[in-house]
Design a protein around this motif. Sequence first.
Motif, PDB file in Angstrom:
ATOM      1  N   ALA A  58      50.872  41.594  59.292  1.00  0.00           N
ATOM      2  CA  ALA A  58      50.383  40.514  60.260  1.00  0.00           C
ATOM      3  C   ALA A  58      49.155  39.750  59.893  1.00  0.00           C
ATOM      4  N   GLN A  59      48.520  40.389  58.962  1.00  0.00           N
ATOM      5  CA  GLN A  59      47.005  39.732  58.702  1.00  0.00           C
ATOM      6  C   GLN A  59      46.822  39.755  57.042  1.00  0.00           C
ATOM      7  N   PRO A  60      47.788  39.161  56.361  1.00  0.00           N
ATOM      8  CA  PRO A  60      47.752  39.313  54.857  1.00  0.00           C
ATOM      9  C   PRO A  60      46.507  38.742  54.418  1.00  0.00           C
ATOM     10  N   GLU A  61      46.132  37.554  54.991  1.00  0.00           N
ATOM     11  CA  GLU A  61      44.995  36.600  54.540  1.00  0.00           C
ATOM     12  C   GLU A  61      43.545  37.414  54.798  1.00  0.00           C
ATOM     13  N   ALA A  62      43.495  38.309  55.960  1.00  0.00           N
ATOM     14  CA  ALA A  62      42.434  39.062  56.330  1.00  0.00           C
ATOM     15  C   ALA A  62      42.228  40.090  55.402  1.00  0.00           C
ATOM     16  N   VAL A  63      43.547  40.948  55.085  1.00  0.00           N
ATOM     17  CA  VAL A  63      43.423  41.997  54.022  1.00  0.00           C
ATOM     18  C   VAL A  63      42.734  41.460  52.736  1.00  0.00           C
ATOM     19  N   ARG A  64      43.257  40.435  52.367  1.00  0.00           N
ATOM     20  CA  ARG A  64      42.955  39.938  50.953  1.00  0.00           C
ATOM     21  C   ARG A  64      41.293  39.787  50.853  1.00  0.00           C
ATOM     22  N   ALA A  65      40.779  39.184  51.880  1.00  0.00           N
ATOM     23  CA  ALA A  65      39.442  38.787  51.928  1.00  0.00           C
ATOM     24  C   ALA A  65      38.431  39.969  52.030  1.00  0.00           C
ATOM     25  N   SER A  66      39.276  41.207  52.406  1.00  0.00           N
ATOM     26  CA  SER A  66      38.329  42.239  52.387  1.00  0.00           C
ATOM     27  C   SER A  66      38.589  43.248  51.073  1.00  0.00           C
ATOM     28  N   ILE A  67      39.474  42.944  50.331  1.00  0.00           N
ATOM     29  CA  ILE A  67      39.382  43.851  49.106  1.00  0.00           C
ATOM     30  C   ILE A  67      39.346  43.402  47.928  1.00  0.00           C
ATOM     31  N   GLY A  68      39.183  44.289  46.763  1.00  0.00           N
ATOM     32  CA  GLY A  68      39.111  44.200  45.572  1.00  0.00           C
ATOM     33  C   GLY A  68      40.102  44.925  44.741  1.00  0.00           C
ATOM     34  N   VAL A  69      40.853  44.335  43.699  1.00  0.00           N
ATOM     35  CA  VAL A  69      41.722  45.066  43.053  1.00  0.00           C
ATOM     36  C   VAL A  69      41.725  45.124  41.726  1.00  0.00           C
ATOM     37  N   THR A  70      41.629  46.193  40.776  1.00  0.00           N
ATOM     38  CA  THR A  70      41.411  46.484  39.345  1.00  0.00           C
ATOM     39  C   THR A  70      42.547  47.084  39.064  1.00  0.00           C
ATOM     40  N   GLY A  71      43.531  46.365  38.388  1.00  0.00           N
ATOM     41  CA  GLY A  71      44.788  46.791  37.895  1.00  0.00           C
ATOM     42  C   GLY A  71      44.788  47.735  36.759  1.00  0.00           C
ATOM     43  N   GLN A  72      45.834  47.999  36.217  1.00  0.00           N
ATOM     44  CA  GLN A  72      45.898  48.899  35.053  1.00  0.00           C
ATOM     45  C   GLN A  72      45.798  48.165  33.978  1.00  0.00           C
ATOM     46  N   MET A  73      46.128  46.962  33.878  1.00  0.00           N
ATOM     47  CA  MET A  73      45.670  45.923  32.574  1.00  0.00           C
ATOM     48  C   MET A  73      44.774  45.080  33.036  1.00  0.00           C
ATOM     49  N   SER A  74      43.655  44.741  31.992  1.00  0.00           N
ATOM     50  CA  SER A  74      42.492  43.938  32.424  1.00  0.00           C
ATOM     51  C   SER A  74      43.093  42.546  32.509  1.00  0.00           C
ATOM     52  N   ALA A  75      42.247  42.246  33.648  1.00  0.00           N
ATOM     53  CA  ALA A  75      42.317  40.681  33.997  1.00  0.00           C
ATOM     54  C   ALA A  75      41.400  39.465  33.331  1.00  0.00           C
ATOM     55  N   VAL A  76      40.842  40.068  32.467  1.00  0.00           N
ATOM     56  CA  VAL A  76      39.650  39.134  31.975  1.00  0.00           C
ATOM     57  C   VAL A  76      40.307  38.116  31.031  1.00  0.00           C
ATOM     58  N   ASP A  77      39.516  37.039  30.658  1.00  0.00           N
ATOM     59  CA  ASP A  77      40.262  35.994  29.941  1.00  0.00           C
ATOM     60  C   ASP A  77      39.364  36.064  28.507  1.00  0.00           C
ATOM     61  N   ASP A  78      39.978  36.215  27.592  1.00  0.00           N
ATOM     62  CA  ASP A  78      39.492  36.612  26.197  1.00  0.00           C
ATOM     63  C   ASP A  78      38.822  35.473  25.501  1.00  0.00           C
ATOM     64  N   LEU A  79      39.377  34.249  26.116  1.00  0.00           N
ATOM     65  CA  LEU A  79      38.954  33.161  25.307  1.00  0.00           C
ATOM     66  C   LEU A  79      37.496  32.635  25.967  1.00  0.00           C
ATOM     67  N   LEU A  80      37.210  33.236  27.093  1.00  0.00           N
ATOM     68  CA  LEU A  80      35.985  32.873  27.866  1.00  0.00           C
ATOM     69  C   LEU A  80      34.996  33.790  27.467  1.00  0.00           C
ATOM     70  N   THR A  81      33.543  33.748  27.758  1.00  0.00           N
ATOM     71  CA  THR A  81      32.393  34.522  27.539  1.00  0.00           C
ATOM     72  C   THR A  81      32.493  35.440  28.935  1.00  0.00           C
ATOM     73  N   GLY A  82      31.850  36.587  28.900  1.00  0.00           N
ATOM     74  CA  GLY A  82      31.572  37.380  30.099  1.00  0.00           C
ATOM     75  C   GLY A  82      30.984  36.728  31.346  1.00  0.00           C
ATOM     76  N   VAL A  83      30.007  35.863  31.169  1.00  0.00           N
ATOM     77  CA  VAL A  83      29.480  35.201  32.188  1.00  0.00           C
ATOM     78  C   VAL A  83      30.531  34.063  32.519  1.00  0.00           C
ATOM     79  N   GLU A  84      31.179  33.272  31.934  1.00  0.00           N
ATOM     80  CA  GLU A  84      32.074  32.379  32.144  1.00  0.00           C
ATOM     81  C   GLU A  84      33.356  33.139  32.874  1.00  0.00           C
ATOM     82  N   ASN A  85      33.760  34.281  32.653  1.00  0.00           N
ATOM     83  CA  ASN A  85      34.713  34.980  33.547  1.00  0.00           C
ATOM     84  C   ASN A  85      34.382  35.258  35.035  1.00  0.00           C
ATOM     85  N   LEU A  86      33.116  35.707  35.027  1.00  0.00           N
ATOM     86  CA  LEU A  86      32.446  35.994  36.369  1.00  0.00           C
ATOM     87  C   LEU A  86      32.166  34.789  37.225  1.00  0.00           C
TER      88      LEU A  86
END
Length: 258
Positions: free
Chosen positions: A72-100
């Motif tokens: 019923a409230q998926p947007e509110a759930v998404r605004a409240s959570i963070g998810v780190t999955g099994q595979m890294s979601a970082v962009d290899d072509l960017l620097t660390g600060v650019e990713n953040l």
Amino acid sequence: MTSNLAVDVRGLRKSYGDLTVLDGVDLAVEAGTVTALLGPNGAGKTTAVGVLSTLLKADAGTVRVAGHDVVAQPEAVRASIGVTGQMSAVDDLLTGVENLRLMASLHHLGRHDGRERADALLAQFGLTDAARKPVSTWSGGMRRKLDLAMTLVGAPAVVFLDEPTTGLDPRSRRTLWDEVRALVAAGTTILLTTQYLEEADQLADRVAVLDGGRIVAEGTPAELKSTHDAGSLDDVFLRLTEPTPEPSADPTTKEVAR
């Protein structure tokens, strides 16, 4: 949902055709704690995280995260959570600060606030010195820390970590453990999925053992150790169902303790 529960799961079911992945799962995670969902590959851990984070739709049951219903409230759930999955979601072509900073933009932080948040997280995870180098040049442990830092850009109340230390060397794994402990000390709620018995023992306030889509045991690490008369959670039994190639081996099924 009980007021002190950050995650409240009741009767969760999920199937793919004839394959039942989650079969009536009940799970309660108190705010400001770590709960480990412990189980082997194929137990249903990642599917459970998918439902809790609104990425998958359950077939039956109720799920509330941070006080919000995931249907019923998926947007509110998404605004409240963070998810780190099994595979890294970082962009290899960017620097660390650019990713953040990119993640900060996705969270609609202003330019100034986004830069401050990125710099603070880089310092928190000990990544400042490498911040302006391409992530493709970073070690696996550094990349995993950046992945977790990106999860925290929006300051989520609840964080789902899906096997976050898989593939890390022991030193990097323990460094990530320290970061998890620091997050909980600051009031973040964490649901951690893992295959590692030691990891659950070290980090979790409570452990739920998931096998075949069902919770087969639950309690504090001390309670589970007491129940199974084990000195630690890694005193387990392995069942060998295939004959071993050694001529001297007994080809019948055996149980061995490790």
